[in-house]
Scaffold this active site. Structure first.
Site, PDB file in Angstrom:
ATOM      1  N   LEU A  73      -1.010  -5.578  -9.921  1.00 35.42           N
ATOM      2  CA  LEU A  73      -1.389  -6.352  -8.734  1.00 35.42           C
ATOM      3  C   LEU A  73      -2.221  -5.454  -7.835  1.00 35.42           C
ATOM      4  CD1 LEU A  73       2.055  -8.081  -7.983  1.00 35.42           C
ATOM      5  CD2 LEU A  73       0.097  -9.049  -9.202  1.00 35.42           C
ATOM      6  N   VAL A 142       2.234  -2.402  -8.220  1.00 35.46           N
ATOM      7  CA  VAL A 142       1.755  -3.035  -6.983  1.00 35.46           C
ATOM      8  C   VAL A 142       0.924  -2.003  -6.233  1.00 35.46           C
ATOM      9  CG1 VAL A 142       2.392  -4.244  -4.874  1.00 35.46           C
ATOM     10  CG2 VAL A 142       3.845  -4.440  -6.903  1.00 35.46           C
ATOM     11  N   ASP A 143      -0.357  -2.278  -6.101  1.00 35.19           N
ATOM     12  CA  ASP A 143      -1.290  -1.306  -5.508  1.00 35.19           C
ATOM     13  C   ASP A 143      -2.321  -2.063  -4.670  1.00 35.19           C
ATOM     14  OD1 ASP A 143      -2.388   1.277  -5.106  1.00 35.19           O
ATOM     15  OD2 ASP A 143      -3.852   0.919  -6.701  1.00 35.19           O
ATOM     16  N   ILE A 144      -1.841  -2.704  -3.617  1.00 35.18           N
ATOM     17  CA  ILE A 144      -2.664  -3.644  -2.846  1.00 35.18           C
ATOM     18  C   ILE A 144      -2.952  -3.090  -1.455  1.00 35.18           C
ATOM     19  CG2 ILE A 144      -2.768  -5.951  -1.837  1.00 35.18           C
ATOM     20  CD1 ILE A 144      -0.983  -6.903  -4.126  1.00 35.18           C
ATOM     21  N   ASN A 176       2.953   1.336  -4.824  1.00 37.21           N
ATOM     22  CA  ASN A 176       2.235   2.373  -4.085  1.00 37.21           C
ATOM     23  C   ASN A 176       2.071   1.955  -2.631  1.00 37.21           C
ATOM     24  OD1 ASN A 176       0.691   4.636  -3.440  1.00 37.21           O
ATOM     25  ND2 ASN A 176      -1.219   3.666  -4.098  1.00 37.21           N
TER      26      ASN A 176
END
Length: 221
Positions: A73, A142-144, A176
């Site tokens: 993501l 998850v790196d949004i 993250n």
């Protein structure tokens, strides 16, 4: 090749554009590699790739390589996907979700993301995607970010419960986060403290590349 060599002395910008979602996007040669940056932070490759690589190493590349289905993501330039494919030799299915079509065009043109055969890119809002998907995943990354800001929904209980629900048995979430202010530190502390699902283990790797903290959630059965 000359620009690559010169980049060990000084960063060399080769492309810059504006995006409605990401504002300024730049592709730069830095220390011999292409990196993707927003106005104020690294989006892909460079420090960000090192951060997520450290999270994956925490579990061991061998364990990750045996997984079958990964969800990313927040794709940007796709550096964590390149780590999965080129370094870990992950051969399972990878689904990458990003809301910004402009940044995916850049990822394809400069970083050859569209040449990865086991990758499917979905242009969608991450929150909407996790509500709709019927798949289950061994690994969720998850790196949004929108420049240096993180959307509030990432820390809301509903979203966290939903991505935990999407995990297969023994699955892993690698989240993250960026901590630039004291309130960011409090936000992460509260997030970890309030996570109380007995079927999961939560821990963090703080101060990765100074300003990032990796939050790790493991499904125990």
């Amino acid at each position: 090749m000359l620009r690559k060599l010169l980049s060990y002395i000084i960063p060399i910008k080769i492309y810059k554009t504006n995006s409605a979602l990401s504002k300024t996007i730049e592709v730069t040669w830095a220390n011999g590699e292409l990196v993707l940056d927003s106005e104020n932070t690294n989006y892909s490759y460079g420090s960000l790739q090192r951060i997520l690589r450290k999270g994956l190493k925490h579990f061991g590349f061998e364990k990750i390589a045996k997984m079958n289905n990964a969800l990313v993501l927040g794709v940007a330039g796709g550096s964590v996907i390149k780590t999965l494919v080129d370094e870990i030799h992950f051969e399972g299915r990878i689904t990458g979700v990003d809301i910004d079509p402009d940044i995916i065009k850049i990822a394809n043109e400069y970083f050859n993301l569209n040449k990865i055969k086991n990758l499917n890119i979905v242009i969608d809002d991450a929150f909407e995607f996790v509500l709709k998907t019927k798949d289950r995943y061994d690994l969720i990354i998850v790196d949004i970010f929108q420049d240096t800001k993180m959307p509030n929904f990432l820390f809301e209980k509903f979203f966290v419960n939903r991505i935990c629900f999407l995990l297969k048995s023994k699955g892993i979430i690698l989240f993250n986060t960026m901590c630039l202010t004291p309130s960011d530190n409090v936000r992460n502390y509260d997030f970890i403290k309030e996570f109380n699902d007995q079927g999961y283990k939560i821990q963090s790797i703080p101060r990765v590349e100074i300003h990032n903290e990796l939050i790790i959630i493991e499904k125990l059965d």
